[in-house]
Write an enzyme that holds these catalytic residues in place. Structure first.
Site, PDB file in Angstrom:
ATOM      1  N   LYS A   1      43.660  -1.949  10.309  1.00 30.60           N
ATOM      2  CA  LYS A   1      43.709  -1.640   8.874  1.00 30.60           C
ATOM      3  C   LYS A   1      44.248  -2.785   8.028  1.00 30.60           C
ATOM      4  O   LYS A   1      43.956  -2.878   6.838  1.00 30.60           O
ATOM      5  CB  LYS A   1      44.665  -0.452   8.615  1.00 30.60           C
ATOM      6  CG  LYS A   1      44.190   0.872   9.125  1.00 30.60           C
ATOM      7  CD  LYS A   1      45.274   1.935   8.984  1.00 30.60           C
ATOM      8  CE  LYS A   1      46.248   1.923  10.130  1.00 30.60           C
ATOM      9  NZ  LYS A   1      45.838   2.471  11.384  1.00 30.60           N
TER      10      LYS A   1
ATOM     11  N   VAL B   1      40.913   5.313   8.604  1.00 30.92           N
ATOM     12  CA  VAL B   1      41.603   6.433   7.965  1.00 30.92           C
ATOM     13  C   VAL B   1      41.087   7.747   8.543  1.00 30.92           C
ATOM     14  O   VAL B   1      39.885   7.991   8.525  1.00 30.92           O
ATOM     15  CB  VAL B   1      41.369   6.457   6.432  1.00 30.92           C
ATOM     16  CG1 VAL B   1      42.285   7.486   5.766  1.00 30.92           C
ATOM     17  CG2 VAL B   1      41.589   5.087   5.816  1.00 30.92           C
TER      18      VAL B   1
ATOM     19  N   THR C   1      38.099  12.538  11.787  1.00 27.31           N
ATOM     20  CA  THR C   1      37.495  13.394  10.760  1.00 27.31           C
ATOM     21  C   THR C   1      36.788  12.483   9.749  1.00 27.31           C
ATOM     22  O   THR C   1      37.418  11.568   9.239  1.00 27.31           O
ATOM     23  CB  THR C   1      38.624  14.176  10.028  1.00 27.31           C
ATOM     24  OG1 THR C   1      39.421  14.813  11.032  1.00 27.31           O
ATOM     25  CG2 THR C   1      38.071  15.228   9.095  1.00 27.31           C
TER      26      THR C   1
ATOM     27  N   GLY D   1      53.083   9.202  23.353  1.00 27.27           N
ATOM     28  CA  GLY D   1      52.239   8.020  23.156  1.00 27.27           C
ATOM     29  C   GLY D   1      51.510   7.948  21.824  1.00 27.27           C
ATOM     30  O   GLY D   1      50.504   7.256  21.700  1.00 27.27           O
TER      31      GLY D   1
ATOM     32  N   GLU E   1      53.502   4.255  16.823  1.00 29.39           N
ATOM     33  CA  GLU E   1      53.211   2.815  16.842  1.00 29.39           C
ATOM     34  C   GLU E   1      54.331   2.118  17.613  1.00 29.39           C
ATOM     35  O   GLU E   1      55.476   2.569  17.605  1.00 29.39           O
ATOM     36  CB  GLU E   1      53.178   2.247  15.412  1.00 29.39           C
ATOM     37  CG  GLU E   1      52.028   2.738  14.563  1.00 29.39           C
ATOM     38  CD  GLU E   1      50.762   1.900  14.720  1.00 29.39           C
ATOM     39  OE1 GLU E   1      50.783   0.890  15.456  1.00 29.39           O
ATOM     40  OE2 GLU E   1      49.751   2.281  14.113  1.00 29.39           O
TER      41      GLU E   1
ATOM     42  N   ASP F   1      51.771   2.503   7.507  1.00 31.37           N
ATOM     43  CA  ASP F   1      50.481   3.013   7.986  1.00 31.37           C
ATOM     44  C   ASP F   1      49.831   3.904   6.921  1.00 31.37           C
ATOM     45  O   ASP F   1      48.662   3.722   6.571  1.00 31.37           O
ATOM     46  CB  ASP F   1      50.724   3.779   9.297  1.00 31.37           C
ATOM     47  CG  ASP F   1      49.459   4.396   9.845  1.00 31.37           C
ATOM     48  OD1 ASP F   1      48.635   3.637  10.390  1.00 31.37           O
ATOM     49  OD2 ASP F   1      49.286   5.622   9.720  1.00 31.37           O
TER      50      ASP F   1
ATOM     51  N   LYS G   1      46.441   3.174   4.469  1.00 30.09           N
ATOM     52  CA  LYS G   1      45.311   4.114   4.385  1.00 30.09           C
ATOM     53  C   LYS G   1      45.021   4.485   2.933  1.00 30.09           C
ATOM     54  O   LYS G   1      43.867   4.597   2.527  1.00 30.09           O
ATOM     55  CB  LYS G   1      45.609   5.348   5.233  1.00 30.09           C
ATOM     56  CG  LYS G   1      45.553   5.022   6.739  1.00 30.09           C
ATOM     57  CD  LYS G   1      46.121   6.139   7.588  1.00 30.09           C
ATOM     58  CE  LYS G   1      45.973   5.801   9.074  1.00 30.09           C
ATOM     59  NZ  LYS G   1      46.757   6.706   9.924  1.00 30.09           N
TER      60      LYS G   1
ATOM     61  N   GLY H   1      43.073   9.243  17.215  1.00 28.94           N
ATOM     62  CA  GLY H   1      43.582   9.030  18.579  1.00 28.94           C
ATOM     63  C   GLY H   1      42.744   7.938  19.227  1.00 28.94           C
ATOM     64  O   GLY H   1      41.828   7.392  18.618  1.00 28.94           O
TER      65      GLY H   1
END
Ligand SMILES: NC(=O)c1ccc[n+]([C@@H]2O[C@H](COP(=O)([O-])OP(=O)(O)OC[C@H]3O[C@@H](n4cnc5c(N)ncnc54)[C@H](OP(=O)(O)O)[C@@H]3O)[C@@H](O)[C@H]2O)c1
Length: 333
Positions: free
Chosen positions: A126, A153, A157, A207, A210, A221, A225, A316
């Site tokens: 990003k 982002v 979805t 997991g 970051e 983050d 986005k 993920g």
């Protein structure tokens, strides 16, 4: 071959390997579209090149190497992107290096270099887009190549595709839960009444966090986005203009919320007047974002036509690799 496309995979960690494995799993389907050949794979220590393309078997063997393991192969070379381009001339550059929000590097230079070499770019990193969105898009237009970034982002979805499909709407605001780590932590805190440090340890244990916790907890983050979404809507904003309030929640705040039927969520937002921020917010239980728990992401998009709420997975490992492959297919079609 008429329909041959050569791919370079730069960054061979979690996403890079999952993407390369996915390519081999889907090779039958991909062959119907084009002859995709991975001609270069690079990690931070070295690179391997094969102008005719690695076979599926060779790719799987590469995926089995330990981290930073490319350099251990006898045919490997020192990492040198210019040399890579001059030897194998990729058509599609897949950038999967870590995000650095101060400099954008190494992703930024790699992407500029790819575009100047007339390669299409697909990135899950990003940072280059959050720092230089319009410059990169202009450069790509000038060089007649595309940049695919749908994985950046809400990867699981298709939010970016949806936003691009409602161009006649006027989007007035976006409020979103865009970071899985902090949402998971807040959910744990509300449900189990554990302190924030413990919630972070749990996020690390499964997991999702970051490697550098500041990227999640200081809002980098989510802010990146928001910048990307704003630019998708053709409103240029800069990462440094997103007001970031770090996530810092005490158990007493949670207890007060529980008493008042509220929930604390870490919200990234973009408003009509150009205001952009990331901050912890107390939401009423009736708010559609309030019930979005765990690692789920969501956005509430206010438009002149009505409100749209999208709830779904963020990015993920597997979702992101699929997005990257879909972008690769998208740029080559
Ligand atoms: N993980 C996710 O779920 C997710 C979701 C959406 C987006 N992303 C983004 O996708 C990108 C990759 O994520 P990841 O989880 O795969 O990270 P990762 O596991 O840390 O892998 C990063 C890879 O980049 C390599 N690298 C570092 N510096 C490099 C350089 N200068 N030149 C070439 N390669 C270099 C690393 O090399 P070594 O192997 O030698 O260390 C490693 O192979 C990040 O930008 C991340 O933010 C990740």
């Amino acid at each position: 071959l008429l329909n041959e496309r050569k791919i370079a995979v730069i960054g061979f960690g979690s996403i890079g390997r999952t993407f390369v494995r996915l390519l081999t799993e889907k090779s039958h389907y991909i062959k119907k579209l084009a002859e995709l050949r991975v001609v270069a794979v690079a990690d931070s220590k070295g690179m391997v090149l094969k102008p005719s393309g690695f076979s599926d078997y060779e790719l799987i063997k590469l995926c089995e190497l330990p981290r930073s393991g490319l350099r251990s192969l006898p045919e490997s070379l020192d990492l040198d992107i210019d040399l890579l381009y001059s030897k194998v001339q990729p058509d599609i550059h897949v950038e999967l290096t870590p995000a650095n929000y101060e400099t954008g590097e190494p992703g930024l230079s790699n992407i500029v270099n790819a575009i100047n070499n007339h390669a299409h770019v697909v990135t899950a990193n990003k940072a280059p887009l959050a720092l230089r969105f319009s410059e990169l898009m202009d450069l790509a237009r000038k060089n007649e190549v595309k940049i695919g970034f749908r994985s950046t982002v809400m990867g699981g979805t298709p939010l970016i595709d949806m936003l691009l499909s409602i161009r006649s709407y006027s989007v007035e605001s976006i409020h979103g839960i865009l970071n899985a780590t902090t949402n998971f932590m807040l959910t744990e805190m509300h449900e189990k009444l554990i302190p924030m440090e413990e919630a972070l340890r749990r996020a690390q244990a499964i997991g999702i966090a970051e490697r550098d916790p500041r990227l999640d907890l200081d809002g980098w983050d989510s802010a990146a986005k928001i910048v990307i979404l704003s630019n998708v809507l053709r409103r240029e904003i800069k990462l440094q203009n997103v007001i970031r309030e770090p996530l810092k929640v005490e158990l007493s705040d949670i207890a007060e919320c529980l008493r008042n039927n509220n929930v604390i969520k870490y919200v990234g937002a973009l408003e009509l007047d150009g205001k952009a921020y990331v901050k912890p917010m107390k939401l009423s239980r009736r708010d559609p974002l309030a019930g979005v728990d765990g690692t789920l992401n969501a956005v509430r998009i206010g438009t002149t036509i009505g409100e749209i709420t999208l709830v779904g997975k963020g990015g993920g490992r597997v979702e992101t690799a699929h997005n990257v492959l879909d972008d690769v297919i998208g740029v080559m079609l």
